[in-house]
Design a protein around this motif. Sequence first.
Motif, PDB file in Angstrom:
ATOM      1  N   PHE A  88       0.823  -1.197   0.000  1.00 36.69           N
ATOM      2  CA  PHE A  88       0.000   0.000   0.000  1.00 36.69           C
ATOM      3  C   PHE A  88       0.862   1.255   0.000  1.00 36.69           C
ATOM      4  O   PHE A  88       0.572   2.235  -0.665  1.00 36.69           O
ATOM      5  CB  PHE A  88      -0.901  -0.033   1.241  1.00 36.69           C
ATOM      6  N   MET A  89       1.972   1.145   0.773  1.00 37.44           N
ATOM      7  CA  MET A  89       2.867   2.302   0.893  1.00 37.44           C
ATOM      8  C   MET A  89       3.424   2.727  -0.468  1.00 37.44           C
ATOM      9  O   MET A  89       3.472   3.903  -0.809  1.00 37.44           O
ATOM     10  CB  MET A  89       4.023   1.899   1.819  1.00 37.44           C
ATOM     11  N   ASP A  90       3.815   1.709  -1.238  1.00 33.87           N
ATOM     12  CA  ASP A  90       4.363   1.964  -2.570  1.00 33.87           C
ATOM     13  C   ASP A  90       3.396   2.743  -3.437  1.00 33.87           C
ATOM     14  O   ASP A  90       3.738   3.735  -4.073  1.00 33.87           O
ATOM     15  CB  ASP A  90       4.638   0.623  -3.257  1.00 33.87           C
ATOM     16  N   LEU A  91       2.146   2.253  -3.421  1.00 35.20           N
ATOM     17  CA  LEU A  91       1.135   2.888  -4.258  1.00 35.20           C
ATOM     18  C   LEU A  91       0.876   4.311  -3.789  1.00 35.20           C
ATOM     19  O   LEU A  91       0.708   5.222  -4.602  1.00 35.20           O
ATOM     20  CB  LEU A  91      -0.163   2.075  -4.228  1.00 35.20           C
ATOM     21  N   LEU A  92       0.884   4.484  -2.465  1.00 32.19           N
ATOM     22  CA  LEU A  92       0.646   5.825  -1.929  1.00 32.19           C
ATOM     23  C   LEU A  92       1.736   6.789  -2.388  1.00 32.19           C
ATOM     24  O   LEU A  92       1.470   7.926  -2.772  1.00 32.19           O
ATOM     25  CB  LEU A  92       0.596   5.764  -0.400  1.00 32.19           C
ATOM     26  N   ILE A  93       2.980   6.277  -2.356  1.00 29.76           N
ATOM     27  CA  ILE A  93       4.092   7.138  -2.782  1.00 29.76           C
ATOM     28  C   ILE A  93       3.948   7.508  -4.250  1.00 29.76           C
ATOM     29  O   ILE A  93       4.137   8.663  -4.632  1.00 29.76           O
ATOM     30  CB  ILE A  93       5.440   6.429  -2.521  1.00 29.76           C
TER      31      ILE A  93
ATOM     32  N   GLY B  24      -3.471   9.525  -9.971  1.00 32.65           N
ATOM     33  CA  GLY B  24      -2.739  10.574  -9.262  1.00 32.65           C
ATOM     34  C   GLY B  24      -2.452  11.758 -10.156  1.00 32.65           C
ATOM     35  O   GLY B  24      -2.646  12.915  -9.760  1.00 32.65           O
TER      36      GLY B  24
ATOM     37  N   VAL C 127      -2.754   3.686 -10.529  1.00 36.15           N
ATOM     38  CA  VAL C 127      -2.580   4.662  -9.453  1.00 36.15           C
ATOM     39  C   VAL C 127      -1.839   5.894  -9.968  1.00 36.15           C
ATOM     40  O   VAL C 127      -2.205   7.027  -9.668  1.00 36.15           O
ATOM     41  CB  VAL C 127      -1.815   4.019  -8.265  1.00 36.15           C
ATOM     42  N   GLN C 128      -0.822   5.660 -10.792  1.00 36.80           N
ATOM     43  CA  GLN C 128      -0.069   6.779 -11.347  1.00 36.80           C
ATOM     44  C   GLN C 128      -0.979   7.684 -12.172  1.00 36.80           C
ATOM     45  O   GLN C 128      -0.940   8.912 -12.051  1.00 36.80           O
ATOM     46  CB  GLN C 128       1.086   6.225 -12.198  1.00 36.80           C
TER      47      GLN C 128
ATOM     48  N   PHE D 176       1.200   7.704  -5.893  1.00 38.26           N
ATOM     49  CA  PHE D 176       0.064   8.628  -6.024  1.00 38.26           C
ATOM     50  C   PHE D 176       0.480  10.054  -5.671  1.00 38.26           C
ATOM     51  O   PHE D 176       0.261  10.991  -6.434  1.00 38.26           O
ATOM     52  CB  PHE D 176      -1.079   8.165  -5.107  1.00 38.26           C
ATOM     53  N   ILE D 177       1.114  10.203  -4.507  1.00 38.03           N
ATOM     54  CA  ILE D 177       1.506  11.547  -4.082  1.00 38.03           C
ATOM     55  C   ILE D 177       2.550  12.119  -5.027  1.00 38.03           C
ATOM     56  O   ILE D 177       2.521  13.300  -5.382  1.00 38.03           O
ATOM     57  CB  ILE D 177       2.018  11.520  -2.633  1.00 38.03           C
TER      58      ILE D 177
ATOM     59  N   GLN E  52       0.158  -0.171 -10.295  1.00 39.25           N
ATOM     60  CA  GLN E  52       0.972   1.047 -10.252  1.00 39.25           C
ATOM     61  C   GLN E  52       0.584   2.007 -11.381  1.00 39.25           C
ATOM     62  O   GLN E  52       0.495   3.210 -11.177  1.00 39.25           O
ATOM     63  CB  GLN E  52       2.452   0.702 -10.373  1.00 39.25           C
TER      64      GLN E  52
END
Lengths: 199, 196
Positions: free
Chosen positions: B4-9, B142, B138-139, B11-12, B135
């Motif tokens: 989840f952390m990877d995807l969040l990074i 984002g 999400v990218q 996204f941000i 990914q």
Amino acid sequence: MKFWKTLWDGIVPSNPIFMLALSLCPALAVTNNVKNGLGMGIAVLVVITASEAMISALRKVISGKIRLPAFMIIIAAFVTVIELLIHAYFPEIYKSLGIYLPLIVVFTLILARSEVFASKNPVYLSFADGFGMGVGFLLGMVLLSGIREIIGFGTFLDYPVLPHTYKPALILILSPGGFFVTGILMGVFNWMKKRGAHK
Amino acid sequence: MNTFMDLLIIFIGAAIVNNFVLTRFLGLCTFFGVSRKLEPSIGFGLAVIFVLGCSSALCWVLYEYVMKPYNLMFLKNIIFILIIAAFVQLVEAVVRKMNPALFKYLGVYLILMASNCAVLAPPLINIDKDYNFFQSVVQAVGSGAGFALALILMSCIRERLEFSEVPESMRGMPISFIVAGLLALAFMGFTAMIKL
């Protein structure tokens, strides 16, 4: 006569970057040094000239309803050709232009000129229009990237042009600088146009 | 890899640090065209998020399972632009049938989107970075969110700008560019937040 007028029109009176404000994304993104600006400008020049001539040659064959997808395919084909050529012969420029090179496909400038001009005019005039617009774009790119590179790095095409004591203003190389320089140049173009109209 | 952390990074990173409009300079034409008023900006922003997410998922699947096995990678520009144009048409037709009110609200902007470089860019970035399916989506979402954010901020500023006194030759486009530059300056503050 009309040939030269069409050609000139694209270079100054309706300069694609400063007057029409079309295709700004690459104009800002790759103009942080002159080499990139030049590479992008030449790529666009070739693509727009070739695709306008092609579209104008095919204008009687393409039916009105599907003309936009048809134009897009023609443009995309030329962009692919240019992309492969640059990749093969100038790998360095290919790397620094990166994603912006394939994005020539969605240039509003090329699509707009194809729709407005090339689909209604004979081949030689469309060629002139494409070439003029391309040169106008190229000059705009060189102007923008020149200002940004000279003030931001103190160099022009990697040659130092300012004395050593000059402290480069890095902000012009970074993204906000692109916005600032474009905005100010647009203002200058507007001002010159208004002054010309008063005379 | 797919935490989840990877995807969040990702996204941000796509939404704020590498903001689509202000750092990558993508979709500027529509950015300056649409951002005159707040309401259409919100509508257009939402439409962009939706179209970006769906079309880059579609492009990823096609690239991975059709173009790669048959070695057609060099055709990616042509194929992607066709997919996006077709998808935008489809979305337009569906929205028109299902929800006429929303269509009235978004109509023109949906069509505008087909020729927007902001839509073609995420699939190309995904290929560039070798992202997997999640990914990629999400990218893209984002990036769309970043676009919407910049659009909404910009339209608020421009609504105020109407009432201010601007030198005559700087009115309209030029002053908007300067404002966008100031916004970009502010967004540069996020640069150190995440190393990509």
